[in-house]
Enzyme design. Sequence first.
Site, short mmCIF file in Angstrom:
data_model
loop_
_atom_site.label_atom_id
_atom_site.label_comp_id
_atom_site.label_asym_id
_atom_site.label_seq_id
_atom_site.Cartn_x
_atom_site.Cartn_y
_atom_site.Cartn_z
N ASN A 72 3.25 -27.89 14.03
CA ASN A 72 2.45 -26.97 13.23
C ASN A 72 1.36 -26.35 14.12
OD1 ASN A 72 0.15 -26.10 11.65
ND2 ASN A 72 1.14 -27.00 9.88
N ASP A 122 -0.98 -24.06 13.19
CA ASP A 122 -2.09 -23.45 12.43
C ASP A 122 -3.41 -23.46 13.20
OD1 ASP A 122 -0.34 -23.15 10.36
OD2 ASP A 122 -1.19 -24.74 9.12
N HIS A 123 -3.66 -24.59 13.88
CA HIS A 123 -5.00 -24.73 14.47
C HIS A 123 -5.20 -23.94 15.75
CE1 HIS A 123 -6.23 -27.06 11.19
NE2 HIS A 123 -5.26 -27.94 11.36
N HIS A 153 1.41 -22.14 8.38
CA HIS A 153 1.01 -22.09 6.95
C HIS A 153 0.21 -20.81 6.68
CE1 HIS A 153 -1.03 -24.54 3.44
NE2 HIS A 153 -0.61 -23.35 3.05
N ARG A 210 -2.01 -19.39 4.44
CA ARG A 210 -2.82 -19.80 3.29
C ARG A 210 -3.31 -18.59 2.53
NH1 ARG A 210 -4.53 -25.49 3.77
NH2 ARG A 210 -5.65 -25.07 1.86
N ARG A 227 -7.16 -18.35 6.30
CA ARG A 227 -8.18 -18.90 7.20
C ARG A 227 -7.68 -19.09 8.62
NH1 ARG A 227 -8.72 -25.00 4.85
NH2 ARG A 227 -8.99 -23.86 2.91
N HIS A 228 -6.38 -19.20 8.79
CA HIS A 228 -5.87 -19.30 10.18
C HIS A 228 -4.69 -18.35 10.43
CE1 HIS A 228 -3.56 -22.33 8.07
NE2 HIS A 228 -4.46 -23.28 8.16
N GLU A 249 5.04 -22.64 5.88
CA GLU A 249 4.44 -23.44 4.82
C GLU A 249 3.70 -22.51 3.89
OE1 GLU A 249 1.43 -26.74 5.00
OE2 GLU A 249 2.60 -27.10 6.80
N THR A 272 -4.03 -29.63 3.56
CA THR A 272 -3.26 -29.95 2.36
C THR A 272 -3.53 -31.40 1.96
OG1 THR A 272 -1.60 -28.53 3.35
CG2 THR A 272 -0.96 -29.69 1.36
N GLU A 316 9.82 -32.93 1.98
CA GLU A 316 8.99 -33.47 3.06
C GLU A 316 8.05 -34.48 2.42
OE1 GLU A 316 7.03 -30.73 5.74
OE2 GLU A 316 5.51 -32.23 6.24
N HIS A 344 2.08 -35.20 7.96
CA HIS A 344 0.67 -35.14 7.61
C HIS A 344 -0.08 -36.36 8.16
CE1 HIS A 344 -3.04 -34.01 5.72
NE2 HIS A 344 -2.48 -32.85 5.45
N GLY A 345 -1.02 -36.05 9.03
CA GLY A 345 -1.87 -37.10 9.60
C GLY A 345 -1.20 -37.94 10.67
N GLY A 378 0.86 -31.46 13.42
CA GLY A 378 0.04 -30.36 13.91
C GLY A 378 -1.24 -30.81 14.59
N1 PXP Z 1 3.38 -31.05 6.77
C1 PXP Z 1 2.71 -30.34 5.83
C2 PXP Z 1 3.44 -29.93 4.62
C3 PXP Z 1 1.36 -29.98 6.02
O1 PXP Z 1 0.70 -29.31 5.07
C4 PXP Z 1 0.73 -30.33 7.22
C5 PXP Z 1 -0.68 -29.90 7.47
O2 PXP Z 1 -0.77 -28.52 7.58
C6 PXP Z 1 1.47 -31.05 8.18
C7 PXP Z 1 2.78 -31.42 7.91
C8 PXP Z 1 0.88 -31.44 9.48
O3 PXP Z 1 -0.21 -32.30 9.28
P1 PXP Z 1 -1.16 -32.62 10.48
O4 PXP Z 1 -1.80 -31.35 10.91
O5 PXP Z 1 -2.12 -33.60 9.91
O6 PXP Z 1 -0.29 -33.19 11.57
#
Ligand code: PXP
Length: 237
Positions: A7, A9-10, A43, A45, A49-50, A70, A101, A151, A191-192, A213
């Site tokens: 991901n 996004d950042h 993503h 949004r 924002r990004h 996303e 999220t 997911e 996520h995380g 991400g």
């Molecule tokens: N999967 C989904 C659906 C997410 O919303 C995110 C965060 O944008 C991630 C995976 C990746 O999460 P992280 O940035 O914490 O690795």
Amino acid sequence: MLKLGINIDHVATLRQARRGNYPQPLEAALICQKSGANSIVAHLREDRRHIQEADLLLLKKRLKVNLNMEMSLAAGIVDFALKLKPFQVTLVPEKRVELTTEGGLDVLVNFRKVKSALTRFQKRGIQASLFIDPRINQIKAAIAAGARIIELHTGCYADARSEYSRDKAFCKIKQAVLFARKNNLIVNAGHGLDYMNVRRIAKIPGINELNIGYSVICRALFVGLSSAVRQMKGLIK
Ligand code: PXP
């Protein structure tokens, strides 16, 4: 073999900090692709924002690996995704004030909306995944809505504050994977996840892809993006 979706996004978060042109998500995505990422996640949004629409257009045009967009179920975003036609969309809940999220999409509560969006994406030839909490009732609802891909939200495992709650969250994820696979769903997770906690999740049989991400982009600050992706890929092998 377990796949890795990165991901980006950042990278866009950094660019938006100055509202300029640098760093470019596309450039990051191409490095991730070269370093072993199997897909790129971005993503769009509602508050932009990004990631911006222009980023997705460029990613769609230039990437060889799969683009996973996303998105929430907001009408304007759904219309954009249908026009863009990425390889895959992942439907997530979205709140304006959240930092990221925060939970899975509640398919039980949003059943009709989810079902209708899934049908529209599938008819257009776009794979559609639902980002849901690792709960059997959510998986059952996803199946009833016509999902073929889910997911599983790993935040409860990643953010656990004690070993006991981490173990409990891990068991929930493992059971959810088993149940979903028995019902022929393609199962992704994310996520995380970071360099410390990812291996346990990667060892669960039946997961198709991990989407990661924040930890990868943070590590890239110190070791470079290519090494950060390669290291993560090495850990989940
Ligand atoms: N999967 C989904 C659906 C997410 O919303 C995110 C965060 O944008 C991630 C995976 C990746 O999460 P992280 O940035 O914490 O690795």
